[in-house]
Design a protein around this motif. Structure first.
Motif, PDB file in Angstrom:
ATOM      1  N   GLU A 107      30.768  39.120  14.046  1.00  0.00           N
ATOM      2  CA  GLU A 107      30.043  37.849  13.986  1.00  0.00           C
ATOM      3  C   GLU A 107      29.025  37.865  12.839  1.00  0.00           C
ATOM      4  O   GLU A 107      28.626  36.825  12.343  1.00  0.00           O
ATOM      5  CB  GLU A 107      29.250  37.630  15.286  1.00  0.00           C
ATOM      6  CG  GLU A 107      30.097  37.461  16.523  1.00  0.00           C
ATOM      7  CD  GLU A 107      30.436  36.004  16.789  1.00  0.00           C
ATOM      8  OE1 GLU A 107      30.074  35.129  15.976  1.00  0.00           O
ATOM      9  OE2 GLU A 107      31.083  35.752  17.827  1.00  0.00           O
ATOM     10  N   TYR A 110      31.799  38.499   9.224  1.00  0.00           N
ATOM     11  CA  TYR A 110      33.186  38.014   9.182  1.00  0.00           C
ATOM     12  C   TYR A 110      34.095  39.053   8.511  1.00  0.00           C
ATOM     13  O   TYR A 110      35.212  38.749   8.124  1.00  0.00           O
ATOM     14  CB  TYR A 110      33.330  36.650   8.479  1.00  0.00           C
ATOM     15  CG  TYR A 110      32.339  35.593   8.921  1.00  0.00           C
ATOM     16  CD1 TYR A 110      31.664  35.705  10.130  1.00  0.00           C
ATOM     17  CD2 TYR A 110      32.084  34.474   8.129  1.00  0.00           C
ATOM     18  CE1 TYR A 110      30.744  34.737  10.525  1.00  0.00           C
ATOM     19  CE2 TYR A 110      31.172  33.503   8.521  1.00  0.00           C
ATOM     20  CZ  TYR A 110      30.506  33.650   9.723  1.00  0.00           C
ATOM     21  OH  TYR A 110      29.607  32.695  10.118  1.00  0.00           O
ATOM     22  N   THR A 277      25.104  27.124  11.557  1.00  0.00           N
ATOM     23  CA  THR A 277      25.011  28.572  11.321  1.00  0.00           C
ATOM     24  C   THR A 277      25.271  28.829   9.844  1.00  0.00           C
ATOM     25  O   THR A 277      26.326  28.478   9.312  1.00  0.00           O
ATOM     26  CB  THR A 277      26.049  29.336  12.182  1.00  0.00           C
ATOM     27  OG1 THR A 277      25.824  28.978  13.544  1.00  0.00           O
ATOM     28  CG2 THR A 277      25.913  30.839  12.009  1.00  0.00           C
ATOM     29  N   THR A 293      30.369  29.187   3.378  1.00  0.00           N
ATOM     30  CA  THR A 293      31.036  28.836   4.630  1.00  0.00           C
ATOM     31  C   THR A 293      30.046  28.828   5.788  1.00  0.00           C
ATOM     32  O   THR A 293      29.455  29.853   6.109  1.00  0.00           O
ATOM     33  CB  THR A 293      32.178  29.838   4.911  1.00  0.00           C
ATOM     34  OG1 THR A 293      33.058  29.835   3.778  1.00  0.00           O
ATOM     35  CG2 THR A 293      32.946  29.462   6.169  1.00  0.00           C
ATOM     36  N   ARG A 295      29.158  27.612   9.952  1.00  0.00           N
ATOM     37  CA  ARG A 295      29.834  27.499  11.255  1.00  0.00           C
ATOM     38  C   ARG A 295      29.170  26.403  12.040  1.00  0.00           C
ATOM     39  O   ARG A 295      27.946  26.280  12.043  1.00  0.00           O
ATOM     40  CB  ARG A 295      29.679  28.793  12.035  1.00  0.00           C
ATOM     41  CG  ARG A 295      30.645  29.845  11.618  1.00  0.00           C
ATOM     42  CD  ARG A 295      30.311  31.132  12.316  1.00  0.00           C
ATOM     43  NE  ARG A 295      30.713  31.116  13.718  1.00  0.00           N
ATOM     44  CZ  ARG A 295      30.503  32.154  14.527  1.00  0.00           C
ATOM     45  NH1 ARG A 295      29.887  33.236  14.083  1.00  0.00           N
ATOM     46  NH2 ARG A 295      30.903  32.098  15.785  1.00  0.00           N
ATOM     47  N   ASP A 297      29.985  23.528  15.713  1.00  0.00           N
ATOM     48  CA  ASP A 297      30.841  23.265  16.869  1.00  0.00           C
ATOM     49  C   ASP A 297      31.859  22.155  16.628  1.00  0.00           C
ATOM     50  O   ASP A 297      33.037  22.353  16.813  1.00  0.00           O
ATOM     51  CB  ASP A 297      29.984  22.911  18.090  1.00  0.00           C
ATOM     52  CG  ASP A 297      29.202  24.127  18.576  1.00  0.00           C
ATOM     53  OD1 ASP A 297      29.708  25.259  18.376  1.00  0.00           O
ATOM     54  OD2 ASP A 297      28.101  23.952  19.125  1.00  0.00           O
ATOM     55  N   ARG A 299      33.388  20.911  14.160  1.00  0.00           N
ATOM     56  CA  ARG A 299      33.803  21.099  12.782  1.00  0.00           C
ATOM     57  C   ARG A 299      34.726  19.989  12.245  1.00  0.00           C
ATOM     58  O   ARG A 299      34.480  19.438  11.171  1.00  0.00           O
ATOM     59  CB  ARG A 299      34.488  22.467  12.662  1.00  0.00           C
ATOM     60  CG  ARG A 299      34.675  22.968  11.269  1.00  0.00           C
ATOM     61  CD  ARG A 299      36.090  22.974  10.733  1.00  0.00           C
ATOM     62  NE  ARG A 299      37.193  23.096  11.611  1.00  0.00           N
ATOM     63  CZ  ARG A 299      37.847  24.239  11.865  1.00  0.00           C
ATOM     64  NH1 ARG A 299      37.459  25.364  11.329  1.00  0.00           N
ATOM     65  NH2 ARG A 299      38.906  24.226  12.657  1.00  0.00           N
ATOM     66  N   ARG A 342      37.646  32.766  17.471  1.00  0.00           N
ATOM     67  CA  ARG A 342      36.557  31.782  17.571  1.00  0.00           C
ATOM     68  C   ARG A 342      36.252  31.184  16.204  1.00  0.00           C
ATOM     69  O   ARG A 342      36.090  29.987  16.046  1.00  0.00           O
ATOM     70  CB  ARG A 342      35.321  32.473  18.154  1.00  0.00           C
ATOM     71  CG  ARG A 342      34.214  31.547  18.545  1.00  0.00           C
ATOM     72  CD  ARG A 342      33.373  32.125  19.681  1.00  0.00           C
ATOM     73  NE  ARG A 342      32.806  33.420  19.338  1.00  0.00           N
ATOM     74  CZ  ARG A 342      33.047  34.560  20.010  1.00  0.00           C
ATOM     75  NH1 ARG A 342      33.846  34.562  21.048  1.00  0.00           N
ATOM     76  NH2 ARG A 342      32.491  35.688  19.635  1.00  0.00           N
ATOM     77  N   LEU A 343      36.195  32.057  15.195  1.00  0.00           N
ATOM     78  CA  LEU A 343      35.834  31.594  13.851  1.00  0.00           C
ATOM     79  C   LEU A 343      36.759  30.487  13.360  1.00  0.00           C
ATOM     80  O   LEU A 343      36.336  29.550  12.697  1.00  0.00           O
ATOM     81  CB  LEU A 343      35.852  32.764  12.854  1.00  0.00           C
ATOM     82  CG  LEU A 343      34.682  33.744  12.944  1.00  0.00           C
ATOM     83  CD1 LEU A 343      34.923  34.947  12.023  1.00  0.00           C
ATOM     84  CD2 LEU A 343      33.366  33.060  12.570  1.00  0.00           C
ATOM     85  N   GLU A 346      35.507  27.135  13.991  1.00  0.00           N
ATOM     86  CA  GLU A 346      34.117  26.803  13.649  1.00  0.00           C
ATOM     87  C   GLU A 346      33.792  26.846  12.164  1.00  0.00           C
ATOM     88  O   GLU A 346      32.801  26.269  11.727  1.00  0.00           O
ATOM     89  CB  GLU A 346      33.176  27.789  14.381  1.00  0.00           C
ATOM     90  CG  GLU A 346      33.294  27.691  15.892  1.00  0.00           C
ATOM     91  CD  GLU A 346      32.390  28.665  16.634  1.00  0.00           C
ATOM     92  OE1 GLU A 346      31.672  29.448  15.971  1.00  0.00           O
ATOM     93  OE2 GLU A 346      32.398  28.636  17.874  1.00  0.00           O
ATOM     94  N   VAL A 347      34.588  27.542  11.353  1.00  0.00           N
ATOM     95  CA  VAL A 347      34.216  27.713   9.935  1.00  0.00           C
ATOM     96  C   VAL A 347      34.503  26.458   9.120  1.00  0.00           C
ATOM     97  O   VAL A 347      35.478  25.750   9.351  1.00  0.00           O
ATOM     98  CB  VAL A 347      34.962  28.903   9.284  1.00  0.00           C
ATOM     99  CG1 VAL A 347      34.418  30.230   9.782  1.00  0.00           C
ATOM    100  CG2 VAL A 347      36.462  28.809   9.496  1.00  0.00           C
TER     101      VAL A 347
END
Ligand SMILES: *Cc1c(COP(=O)(O)O)cnc(C)c1O
Length: 379
Positions: A107, A110, A277, A293, A295, A297, A299, A342-343, A346-347
């Motif tokens: 986290e 990356y 983020t 890049t 992050r 929610d 996106r 997860r990424l 979100e990215v």
């Protein structure tokens, strides 16, 4: 007016004369294959990175492939790599008949997660049908992986450490430049990379003289001392002279461009802090900022809102490798690499290039803050 995600034309306007002069020279001397510009670029990049050897090659993908070929990696061998990467990192392993073992990322960066790497190595050893041979660390978005710890890990486990530095040429960590951090480093000069040419190109960096000779032989169909003396299986992996000429012109501007990327990243940080983020940073490390890049929610909705205002964004990467159709047979189930999984939701990468002006950054950030429903005021 729409904003460019990566503005190669703005760069060309500034370096036009240098590029044109360099290319014209090649058109006149006519040594299109392995002309003098290739060796000149290799010397300049060895000095720039601090690596002993630089070998110019045809692409970043070829660079990765050739590092594995130089270590005779093939069937029965396990190569560990992060799942959250571009296809090329995994593809070269499979092309050689070796087995990719996907590892999760952290986290915080990356990049490769050492704990996940240790777990995968234990698993491969316990299963007993593959030989652990190499680790490919990827410097995602331009930030170097944790090479000091990876070097110890590789040494203690008799693994070759390869850096996929396609996105990170120019980055620094613990006072070393990318190119001088791993046993072998592969980079790319694809036009959109931090140092890009006008077509395909790449390079490999290493310190070992014998390994460098082997790579030079592999680059030329496995040739030995004479042209038709073939001592190993190689590829046609040469960097074009014209691309080397373009890169020599661009290399002169590269240090200032890296500074500009850092300045732009800081400006983004300032404007977006608290709302999304921010990209990872590391004490003692300087990213090459191939991508900026964030992050968040919601996106996809935010990306759509930006698109409607002429602001392009990109998702690197929408699907980690272990969930891709082509790699499913390597046996990783959904849920097995949770950070990578997860990424991908979100990215969001924002426009990033050295010639992005402050008013564009402000426009991008205002639109973004409005889209995430954040009250922060940019101006
Ligand atoms: C771009 C890229 C490559 C491949 O480079 P090419 O020059 O396009 O072959 C490999 N790995 C990563 C992480 C990349 O971003």
């Amino acid at each position: 007016m729409s904003i460019a995600f990566i503005d190669l034309k703005a760069q060309y306007r500034r370096i036009k004369e240098d590029v044109n002069t360099r290319m014209q020279k090649v058109l006149e001397h006519g040594e299109f294959i392995m002309g003098p510009e290739v060796a000149e670029l290799e010397r300049a990049l060895a000095v720039f990175t601090g690596a002993k050897h630089c070998i110019g090659v045809a692409s970043g993908t070829d660079a990765l492939l050739m590092t594995l070929m130089a270590h005779e990696i093939g069937p029965g061998d396990a190569v560990f790599l992060p799942s959250f990467t571009f296809t090329a990192t995994a593809e070269v392993v499979v092309l050689l008949g070796a087995t990719p073992v996907f590892v999760d990322v952290t986290e915080q960066s990356y990049n490769l997660d050492l704990a996940s790497l240790e777990a995968q190595l234990r698993h491969v050893r316990a299963t007993g049908n593959l030989r652990p041979r190499a680790v490919i660390a990827v410097d995602l978005f331009g930030l170097p992986a944790d090479y000091p710890r990876l070097r110890d890990f590789a040494r203690n486990n008799a693994l070759v450490l390869i850096a996929d530095a396609a996105q990170s040429l120019g980055a620094v960590a613990q006072e070393r430049r990318v190119g001088a951090m791993a046993d072998m480093t592969a980079t790319s000069f694809f036009p959109a990379k931090p140092l890009g040419c006008y077509g395909d190109g790449g390079a490999i960096f290493c310190d070992d003289d014998e390994e460098a000779d082997r790579l030079r032989s592999i680059r030329l169909h496995g040739k030995g001392k004479e042209k038709y003396d073939i001592v190993r299986i190689g590829v046609n992996g040469r960097l074009d002279t014209l691309q080397a000429a373009v890169l020599l012109a661009k290399l002169a501007h590269f240090p200032q461009e890296l500074e500009a990327r850092e300045r732009i990243a800081r400006r983004y940080d300032e404007l977006l802090k608290g709302a999304v983020t921010l990209p990872p940073r590391h004490a003692g490390a300087q990213s090459a900022w191939a991508q900026y890049t964030i992050r968040l929610d919601n996106r996809d909705a935010v990306a759509a809102a930006l698109r409607s205002q002429g602001i392009p964004t990109a998702v690197y990467y929408p699907l980690p490798m272990h969930l891709q159709t082509a790699y499913r047979r390597f046996g990783r189930d959904p849920g097995s690499l949770p950070v990578s999984e997860r990424l991908r939701h979100e990215v969001l990468s924002l426009p990033m290039h050295p010639y992005l002006d402050d008013s564009s950054i402000e426009r991008i950030c205002s639109a973004l803050l409005a889209a995430v429903g954040h009250g922060k005021n940019v101006a």
